[in-house]
Design an enzyme around this catalytic site. Structure first.
Site, short mmCIF file in Angstrom:
data_model
loop_
_atom_site.label_atom_id
_atom_site.label_comp_id
_atom_site.label_asym_id
_atom_site.label_seq_id
_atom_site.Cartn_x
_atom_site.Cartn_y
_atom_site.Cartn_z
N LYS A 77 0.83 -1.21 0.00
CA LYS A 77 0.00 0.00 0.00
C LYS A 77 0.85 1.25 0.00
O LYS A 77 0.55 2.24 -0.69
CB LYS A 77 -0.93 0.00 1.22
CG LYS A 77 -1.80 1.25 1.34
CD LYS A 77 -2.70 1.45 0.13
CE LYS A 77 -3.45 2.77 0.20
NZ LYS A 77 -4.46 2.82 1.26
N LYS A 128 0.34 11.78 5.57
CA LYS A 128 0.67 10.76 6.56
C LYS A 128 1.30 9.55 5.91
O LYS A 128 2.28 8.98 6.41
CB LYS A 128 -0.60 10.38 7.33
CG LYS A 128 -0.43 9.27 8.36
CD LYS A 128 -0.85 7.90 7.83
CE LYS A 128 -2.32 7.84 7.52
NZ LYS A 128 -2.72 6.48 7.02
#
Length: 297
Positions: free
Chosen positions: A172, A241
């Site tokens: 991811k 993030k």
């Protein structure tokens, strides 16, 4: 007997995923701090739990889709968390937390006899709503086999990427870093073309019929940015993030991250201008301001 499913985190992605599970006939126990989000799922047949522990007491498989690693750790492992539940046997984290957190979660849950899978998602809000997400799963093979029918309720491409905890998270981060870096690089190039006299529509149409086409050029620039909707469906602060996580994990792995470090600075700048809660495609406006032109049809 079919496993009972818990779902914690009914945000932009989770509410659609939980709804798909209900439509597929699963018994679903939900938990969220947003009363309206939980109530909406209850009207569709879900049972609401007031704590994460209650979800763990009620469901065999608990899915979590939460915004940040600290929230994941608190909800899954903290006091009153899923780990204290008496029924749960498998916990699946669909959040993007990085492989280090995934390994930590797997170790702590494993000590209590609970299997853990890290299963981050790709496809955005549109994919969650349509039930066509890509689900990249790391962790125990038996736990994956047990959960595969659950993932298929909202996933079109579901792949077990390896038995090592955290491998789903690695994939991811690779995906999101590539999307972010490609968006910045392609925007820079497109703005040069517009500044030099090319029509934005012609430029994007030809780019997307040529070797430089990418998800960033086809879906982000030609769609959310050129229309000025900025509505891809992923918040700026979450993308930043993920860039920070990538940098931390790449350093730990001893992998170069020059492009990521530079790309992150554009998201830093957008955050500094107060766009943290905006769609991540608005990062393009940082470059547009420097160029003095916009990517608009």
């Amino acid at each position: 007997m079919q496993d009972k499913i818990g779902f914690i985190g009914l945000g932009a992605m989770g509410r659609h995923m939980a709804a798909h599970l209900l439509r597929k006939g699963h018994e679903v126990f939900v938990c969220d701090t947003n009363d309206a989000a939980a109530a909406a799922l209850v009207t569709q047949g879900a049972v609401r739990c007031d704590t994460a522990r209650r979800v763990g007491d009620s469901a065999d498989i608990v899915l979590a889709c939460l915004p940040t690693p600290d929230v994941v750790e608190r909800v899954l492992l903290g006091a009153g968390g899923v780990v204290e539940g008496g029924r749960v046997r498998v916990v699946v984290d669909h959040s993007t937390t990085g492989p280090s957190m995934a390994r930590h979660v797997a170790e702590r849950l494993g000590a209590q006899g609970i299997a853990a899978l890290d299963a981050p998602l790709a496809g955005g809000v549109a994919g969650a709503e349509a039930g066509t997400l890509s689900v990249m799963v790391g962790g125990d093979a038996a736990a994956y086999a047990r959960c595969a029918p659950v993932f298929q309720a909202f996933g079109r491409k579901v792949v077990h990427v390896g038995t090592q905890p955290g491998l789903g998270q690695v994939l991811k981060l690779v995906n999101n870093m590539t999307v972010g870096a490609t968006l910045i690089a392609t925007s820079e190039a497109v703005l040069f073309g517009i500044k030099s006299g090319l029509d934005a529509g012609v430029l994007l149409d030809m780019l997307n019929a040529s070797t430089a086409r990418s998800f960033a050029s086809e879906s982000l620039l030609a769609g959310a940015v050129a229309s000025r909707r900025f509505d891809f469906g992923f918040r700026m602060d979450l993308m930043r993030k993920d860039m920070r996580l990538y940098l931390q994990e790449a350093e730990a792995a001893g992998a170069p991250a020059f492009t990521t470090a530079l790309t992150k600075q554009f998201f830093d700048q957008a955050m500094a201008s107060g766009q943290g809660a905006e769609d991540m495609t608005r990062v393009v406006q940082v470059l547009e301001q420097l160029a003095g032109v916009s990517i608009a049809r």
